[in-house]
Design an enzyme around this catalytic site. Structure first.
Site, PDB file in Angstrom:
ATOM      1  CG  ASP A  46      -1.870  -1.117   1.370  1.00 10.95           C
ATOM      2  OD1 ASP A  46      -3.086  -0.907   1.295  1.00 10.95           O
ATOM      3  OD2 ASP A  46      -1.403  -2.266   1.545  1.00 10.95           O
ATOM      4  CD  GLU A  69      -6.853   3.270   2.337  1.00  6.63           C
ATOM      5  OE1 GLU A  69      -6.819   2.732   1.220  1.00  6.63           O
ATOM      6  OE2 GLU A  69      -7.144   2.665   3.382  1.00  6.63           O
ATOM      7  CG  ASP A 123      -7.911   2.511  -2.100  1.00  8.58           C
ATOM      8  OD1 ASP A 123      -6.863   2.095  -1.570  1.00  8.58           O
ATOM      9  OD2 ASP A 123      -9.056   2.212  -1.706  1.00  8.58           O
ATOM     10  CB  ILE A 125      -3.792  -1.976  -1.984  1.00  7.85           C
ATOM     11  CG1 ILE A 125      -2.400  -2.158  -2.589  1.00  7.85           C
ATOM     12  CG2 ILE A 125      -4.542  -3.310  -1.988  1.00  7.85           C
ATOM     13  CD1 ILE A 125      -1.614  -3.307  -1.959  1.00  7.85           C
ATOM     14  CG  ASP A 126     -10.739  -0.559  -2.916  1.00  7.02           C
ATOM     15  OD1 ASP A 126     -10.920  -0.358  -1.703  1.00  7.02           O
ATOM     16  OD2 ASP A 126     -11.661  -0.796  -3.719  1.00  7.02           O
ATOM     17  CB  THR A 128      -5.520  -3.786   2.373  1.00  3.58           C
ATOM     18  OG1 THR A 128      -5.434  -2.492   1.772  1.00  3.58           O
ATOM     19  CG2 THR A 128      -4.147  -4.183   2.869  1.00  3.58           C
ATOM     20  CG  HIS A 216     -16.318  -3.197   5.025  1.00  2.00           C
ATOM     21  ND1 HIS A 216     -15.193  -3.347   4.258  1.00  2.00           N
ATOM     22  CD2 HIS A 216     -15.883  -2.988   6.292  1.00  2.00           C
ATOM     23  CE1 HIS A 216     -14.117  -3.235   5.020  1.00  2.00           C
ATOM     24  NE2 HIS A 216     -14.521  -3.017   6.260  1.00  2.00           N
ATOM     25  CB  SER A 245     -11.072  -4.336  -4.327  1.00  2.00           C
ATOM     26  OG  SER A 245     -11.198  -5.052  -5.539  1.00  2.00           O
ATOM     27  CE  LYS A 248     -17.634  -4.738  -3.534  1.00  2.00           C
ATOM     28  NZ  LYS A 248     -16.317  -4.999  -2.925  1.00  2.00           N
ATOM     29  NE  ARG A 262     -18.727  -0.048   0.338  1.00  2.00           N
ATOM     30  CZ  ARG A 262     -17.828  -1.017   0.501  1.00  2.00           C
ATOM     31  NH1 ARG A 262     -17.877  -2.100  -0.238  1.00  2.00           N
ATOM     32  NH2 ARG A 262     -16.876  -0.894   1.394  1.00  2.00           N
ATOM     33  CG  ASP A 275     -12.703   2.905  -0.499  1.00  2.00           C
ATOM     34  OD1 ASP A 275     -11.679   2.324  -0.902  1.00  2.00           O
ATOM     35  OD2 ASP A 275     -12.931   3.115   0.710  1.00  2.00           O
TER      36      ASP A 275
HETATM   37  N1  LIG Z   1     -17.207   0.247   8.160  1.00  2.00           N
HETATM   38  C1  LIG Z   1     -16.992   0.274   6.864  1.00  2.00           C
HETATM   39  N2  LIG Z   1     -18.026   0.339   6.009  1.00  2.00           N
HETATM   40  C2  LIG Z   1     -17.822   0.374   4.688  1.00  2.00           C
HETATM   41  N3  LIG Z   1     -16.608   0.347   4.128  1.00  2.00           N
HETATM   42  C3  LIG Z   1     -15.526   0.283   4.935  1.00  2.00           C
HETATM   43  C4  LIG Z   1     -15.656   0.241   6.319  1.00  2.00           C
HETATM   44  N4  LIG Z   1     -14.416   0.182   6.851  1.00  2.00           N
HETATM   45  C5  LIG Z   1     -13.559   0.194   5.822  1.00  2.00           C
HETATM   46  N5  LIG Z   1     -14.216   0.262   4.663  1.00  2.00           N
HETATM   47  C6  LIG Z   1     -13.688   0.360   3.315  1.00  2.00           C
HETATM   48  O1  LIG Z   1     -13.920  -0.799   2.589  1.00  2.00           O
HETATM   49  C7  LIG Z   1     -12.882  -0.892   1.618  1.00  2.00           C
HETATM   50  C8  LIG Z   1     -12.819  -2.253   1.077  1.00  2.00           C
HETATM   51  O2  LIG Z   1     -13.987  -2.378   0.355  1.00  2.00           O
HETATM   52  P1  LIG Z   1     -14.445  -3.744  -0.113  1.00  2.00           P
HETATM   53  O3  LIG Z   1     -15.584  -3.525  -1.039  1.00  2.00           O
HETATM   54  O4  LIG Z   1     -13.274  -4.542  -0.601  1.00  2.00           O
HETATM   55  O5  LIG Z   1     -14.940  -4.299   1.271  1.00  2.00           O
HETATM   56  S1  LIG Z   1     -15.550  -5.652   1.530  1.00  2.00           S
HETATM   57  O6  LIG Z   1     -15.391  -6.578   0.452  1.00  2.00           O
HETATM   58  O7  LIG Z   1     -16.929  -5.319   1.825  1.00  2.00           O
HETATM   59  O8  LIG Z   1     -14.768  -6.086   2.675  1.00  2.00           O
HETATM   60  C9  LIG Z   1     -11.677  -0.503   2.381  1.00  2.00           C
HETATM   61  O9  LIG Z   1     -10.720  -0.042   1.456  1.00  2.00           O
HETATM   62  P2  LIG Z   1      -9.171  -0.425   1.668  1.00  2.00           P
HETATM   63  O10 LIG Z   1      -8.789   0.089   3.029  1.00  2.00           O
HETATM   64  O11 LIG Z   1      -8.546   0.366   0.558  1.00  2.00           O
HETATM   65  O12 LIG Z   1      -9.036  -1.922   1.512  1.00  2.00           O
HETATM   66  C10 LIG Z   1     -12.202   0.610   3.289  1.00  2.00           C
HETATM   67  O13 LIG Z   1     -12.005   1.893   2.765  1.00  2.00           O
HETATM   68 MG   LIG Z   2     -10.203   1.218  -0.412  1.00  2.00          MG
HETATM   69 MG   LIG Z   3      -6.652   0.989   0.296  1.00  3.92          MG
HETATM   70 MG   LIG Z   4      -7.165   0.661   3.806  1.00  4.96          MG
END
Ligand SMILES: Nc1ncnc2c1ncn2[C@@H]1O[C@H](COP(=O)(O)OS(=O)(=O)O)[C@@H](OP(=O)(O)O)[C@H]1O
Ligand SMILES: [Mg+2]
Ligand SMILES: [Mg+2]
Ligand SMILES: [Mg+2]
Length: 334
Positions: A46, A69, A123, A125-126, A128, A216, A245, A248, A262, A275
């Site tokens: 990241d 980020e 971002d 790494i979206d 992670t 999430h 990530s 989707k 979402r 994101d």
């Molecule tokens: N509480 C809450 N609600 C919603 N989203 C949140 C929350 N906490 C974190 N994040 C963010 O979710 C990012 C990852 O998204 P994803 O779509 O991969 O999440 S997941 O598949 O639902 O786990 C993740 O991005 P990365 O940190 O870049 O991985 C976060 O920005």
């Molecule tokens: Mg992200």
């Molecule tokens: Mg990220």
């Molecule tokens: Mg992150």
């Protein structure tokens, strides 16, 4: 607005960062990730990806601020980890940087965003958690001008070219500039092909994709929305695709899935602009529609977060959108 140079630089930056992430994954060892204040993970990849993308943006567009980020706070206090990140960064960059320059490059992502002017959002790494599992993740970069996303690039190193062949070739870059359609190429060839969302108007003939992390977004609510959509259909409910990530958004843009939902679980969490910015433009340019779950346009001019919005609703085509939105409205009361 011609963004030919911006698109070339952004694609190159996402490619370099994607390769860095791939090389880290092959050699990632225990202890090369940290837990941030919100307990979410951040890895050397990241930090490294944010340093290289920001450095390339700075070189070509020195006046453009960046909403990224990560920041270097936790890295600065860990000499072993910062040394590892510096090695990764200098392994992929033509012009080498010092540790101090690396920290400065990462921290160029500290811009606050806002309604006027031009800035990038990154971002590195979206997903992670997906990256750590060897699953899906994305390097996400977008250019926002006066609150509107004008250019979006998604690097999806683990995304299969053909979703029905998960063990086949993988690694795609998806690109869109506003008004010009959406395109994809593989990580290894620069041939761009146009992509489009599904033309299917019947929800029973398409699939929904959702995140993996139940905290999430609400899987239960998605189940109710799909049940509502399919109540008069003879079809079995098609299985949902669970994926980390902005991959989707890539699935919706390519027509692999018709719907991405979402629905927030927490009433206090604000979605981050990095994101969603690139994915939203790519889906729209591929023929889809993206709003929040209340049907409002996503507001990328309100700072580092989408504080004026709640959740995400993305679909292929407007007929499908109208059906899903109506179902969301009847299931999600407030
Ligand atoms: N509480 C809450 N609600 C919603 N989203 C949140 C929350 N906490 C974190 N994040 C963010 O979710 C990012 C990852 O998204 P994803 O779509 O991969 O999440 S997941 O598949 O639902 O786990 C993740 O991005 P990365 O940190 O870049 O991985 C976060 O920005
Ligand atoms: Mg992200
Ligand atoms: Mg990220
Ligand atoms: Mg992150």
């Amino acid at each position: 607005m011609s963004l030919v140079v911006e698109m070339r630089v952004a694609v190159e930056a996402v490619l370099v960062a994607s390769r860095l992430c791939q090389s880290v994954f092959k050699t990632l060892v225990l202890g090369e990730s940290l837990a941030k204040d919100d307990k979410s993970p951040v890895t050397v990849a990241d930090f490294g990806a944010q340093a290289v993308v920001n450095a390339l943006l700075l070189k070509h567009f020195p006046d453009d601020p960046i909403v990224g980020e990560e920041d270097s706070k936790d890295l600065k206090s860990n000499t072993a980890l910062s040394g590892r990140v510096l090695g990764l960064v200098n392994g992929v960059m033509e012009s080498k940087m010092t540790t101090e320059q690396m920290f400065n490059n990462i921290d160029r992502g500290n811009y606050v965003g806002g309604r006027t002017g031009r800035f990038w959002t990154l971002d590195p790494i979206d997903g992670t958690k997906g990256f750590l599992r060897g699953d899906q993740y994305a390097v996400c970069l977008a250019l926002i001008v006066d609150g509107t996303v004008e250019l979006g690039v998604l690097g999806c190193p683990n995304l299969p070219h053909d979703l029905s062949k998960p063990d086949g070739e993988c690694g795609s870059i998806l690109v869109a500039t506003r008004g010009d359609g959406a395109f994809q190429r593989s990580l290894t060839s620069d041939i761009m092909t146009r992509i489009s969302t599904t033309r299917v108007e019947n929800p029973a003939e398409t699939r929904l994709c959702e995140g993996i992390e139940p905290l999430h977004s609400s899987h239960a609510t998605n189940g109710q929305i799909m049940a509502h959509l399919l109540q008069n259909s003879n079809n079995h409910s098609p299985t949902n695709i669970r994926m980390d990530s902005q991959c989707k958004y890539a699935l919706v843009a390519r027509g692999d899935a018709g719907i991405y939902l979402r629905v927030p679980v927490s009433s206090t969490y604000q979605e981050k602009i990095w994101d969603h910015a690139a994915g939203k433009l790519i889906v729209e340019e591929a023929g889809g529609r993206v709003t929040d779950i209340l049907g409002r346009e996503l507001d990328f001019g309100s700072g580092r977060t989408l504080k004026e919005n709640e959740g995400i609703l993305a679909t292929g085509g407007t007929v499908l959108y109208d059906k899903v939105y109506a179902a969301v409205k009847s299931v999600v009361k407030s």
